[in-house]
Design an enzyme around this catalytic site. Structure first.
Site, mmCIF file in Angstrom:
data_model
loop_
_atom_site.group_PDB
_atom_site.id
_atom_site.type_symbol
_atom_site.label_atom_id
_atom_site.label_comp_id
_atom_site.label_asym_id
_atom_site.label_seq_id
_atom_site.Cartn_x
_atom_site.Cartn_y
_atom_site.Cartn_z
ATOM 1 N N TYR A 168 0.842 -1.210 0.000
ATOM 2 C CA TYR A 168 0.000 0.000 0.000
ATOM 3 C C TYR A 168 0.875 1.258 0.000
ATOM 4 O O TYR A 168 0.572 2.253 -0.650
ATOM 5 C CB TYR A 168 -0.938 -0.014 1.208
ATOM 6 N N ARG A 175 1.320 6.879 -6.733
ATOM 7 C CA ARG A 175 0.171 7.775 -6.906
ATOM 8 C C ARG A 175 0.606 9.221 -6.728
ATOM 9 O O ARG A 175 0.306 10.089 -7.557
ATOM 10 C CB ARG A 175 -0.921 7.411 -5.896
ATOM 11 N N TYR A 228 -0.843 12.721 6.970
ATOM 12 C CA TYR A 228 -0.413 11.618 7.846
ATOM 13 C C TYR A 228 1.100 11.684 8.035
ATOM 14 O O TYR A 228 1.845 11.915 7.070
ATOM 15 C CB TYR A 228 -0.750 10.258 7.222
ATOM 16 N N ARG A 241 -11.457 13.314 2.547
ATOM 17 C CA ARG A 241 -12.427 12.455 3.241
ATOM 18 C C ARG A 241 -13.755 12.357 2.502
ATOM 19 O O ARG A 241 -14.477 11.386 2.665
ATOM 20 C CB ARG A 241 -12.657 12.971 4.664
ATOM 21 N N GLU A 348 -13.731 -1.224 6.311
ATOM 22 C CA GLU A 348 -13.750 0.137 5.781
ATOM 23 C C GLU A 348 -15.108 0.329 5.109
ATOM 24 O O GLU A 348 -15.616 -0.590 4.475
ATOM 25 C CB GLU A 348 -12.608 0.295 4.777
#
Ligand code: 3EB
Length: 365
Positions: A168, A175, A228, A241, A348
């Site tokens: 990930y 990305r 983060y 979000r 999730e």
């Protein structure tokens, strides 16, 4: 044709979920999602004329496949470009890309701790992610739909480690590099998204994009993911979000994948009920923030259409019971087995809703 449930209708964009692919679904259809344990391997009998995202995720609340069809409001035009398959009407573009990771052995070194790969050091997954996003951005810029409304990312073995880094986190590096290469922001104004682990198959990404920028919404209970700290990987994940898109009189809310994260920490490791409750508290907070921004109490938990990703199939009933309790009635939800991008997250939840405007409302910062 039996509709399982969950049509989310607005005049401009709608989605319906079917247990099997329905007979007459093609009118104004922009694209589809097909989920089943073997979806990634399937060569469907009739090749899809419109983009079809096939992901190997098992449906947990019934047998067979789940098919979700997104419809636009006008005559769709489809096309292909590089590895992309896309389809658009005048207002929205839906696209899909599936990229295999290179399998040659020339990328065996570890990722350096600065996050910059050493030497040739971009891992195959990092390269695939960067290539996919570069292709997406260049399509969107060329076609005149420069604003992603929502992006769905599916990554095989998402929690696996290779080249010294969780997969990930490799994905996050590729990305973000593509965002930077296309001079797109990686902080603040970034797309709503989710990133889940599929059983197998290529890196598969679907996206909806529009001509005007959606409103980006953050959750006051959570550190913005794009901020983060380093402990979650050398590059922060690039997503917001939620996003609120306006298409005609429709306001479509896309809530990103949401989990039991408060601040930036995972809460309640090992406790699936508490994680479900915390996730729903987060979704409630995103709704409150959305309603504050649009100055109306427009969106509420029962309005949402939920897609629930469950790490361990045995947790399904506990999650479903808790979700039903939080929503205050049976939610419109589909349940899929998927891995979640932190190994301590057990589920999730993502969601979407349409609000059709009856009068003009202002937006707040
Ligand atoms: C989280 O809150 C859970 O990398 O695109 C949720 C939504 C998550 C999107 C992404 C990751 C992504 O960090 C994980």
């Amino acid at each position: 044709m039996q509709l399982k449930a969950y049509p989310l209708y607005g005049p401009k964009l709608s989605v319906a979920t079917f247990p099997e692919r329905p007979g007459r679904w093609e009118t104004n259809a922009l694209g589809t999602f097909l989920f089943s344990a073997d979806a990634a391997d399937k060569k469907t009998s009739a090749p899809c004329a419109i983009p079809c995202m096939r992901v190997a995720l098992q449906r947990l609340d019934g047998d067979g496949e789940i098919c979700e069809v997104w419809h636009g409001s006008g005559q769709p035009t489809q096309g292909r470009r590089g590895d992309l398959h896309y389809c658009h009407d005048d207002e929205v573009l839906f696209g899909v890309i599936a990229l295999r990771e290179r399998t040659d052995a020339s990328h065996t070194e570890q990722i350096s701790s600065t996050g910059a790969g050493t030497g040739t050091g971009k891992t195959p997954l990092q390269q695939a992610a960067e290539s996919a996003y570069r292709q997406i951005f260049s399509l969107l810029d060329t076609m005149g739909y420069p604003h992603p409304l929502r992006i769905w990312n599916y990554i095989a073995d998402i929690n696996g480690h290779s080249f010294g880094l969780e997969r990930y986190r490799q994905f996050n590096m590729g990305r973000q590099d593509a965002f930077l290469a296309h001079e797109r922001k990686v902080v603040g104004n970034v797309p709503a998204a989710c990133a889940l682990g599929s059983a197998h198959g290529p890196l598969t990404i679907a996206f909806l994009a529009g001509r005007t920028a959606p409103l980006k919404i953050e959750n006051p209970r959570q550190t913005s993911a794009y901020l983060y700290p380093q402990q979650y990987g050398p590059r922060s994940p690039t997503f917001s979000r939620a996003s609120l898109a306006q298409l005609g009189d429709d306001r479509i809310l896309f809530i990103s994948g949401t989990a039991s994260v408060v601040g930036h920490a995972t809460l309640h490791p090992g406790d699936v009920v508490a994680q479900t409750r915390e996730t729903m508290t987060n979704i409630r907070a995103v709704l409150a923030e959305t309603n504050r921004r649009i100055s109306q109490s427009g969106f509420d938990l029962p309005d949402l259409h939920y897609r629930v990703y469950v790490r361990h199939p045995a947790d399904l009933e506990q999650i479903r019971t808790e979700l039903t309790h939080c929503v205050g009635g049976t939610p419109r939800a589909i349940y899929l087995q998927a891995d979640v991008c932190r190994s301590d997250l057990l589920l999730e939840i993502e969601a979407a809703a349409v609000l059709t405007l009856t009068s003009a409302h202002g937006l707040r910062d």
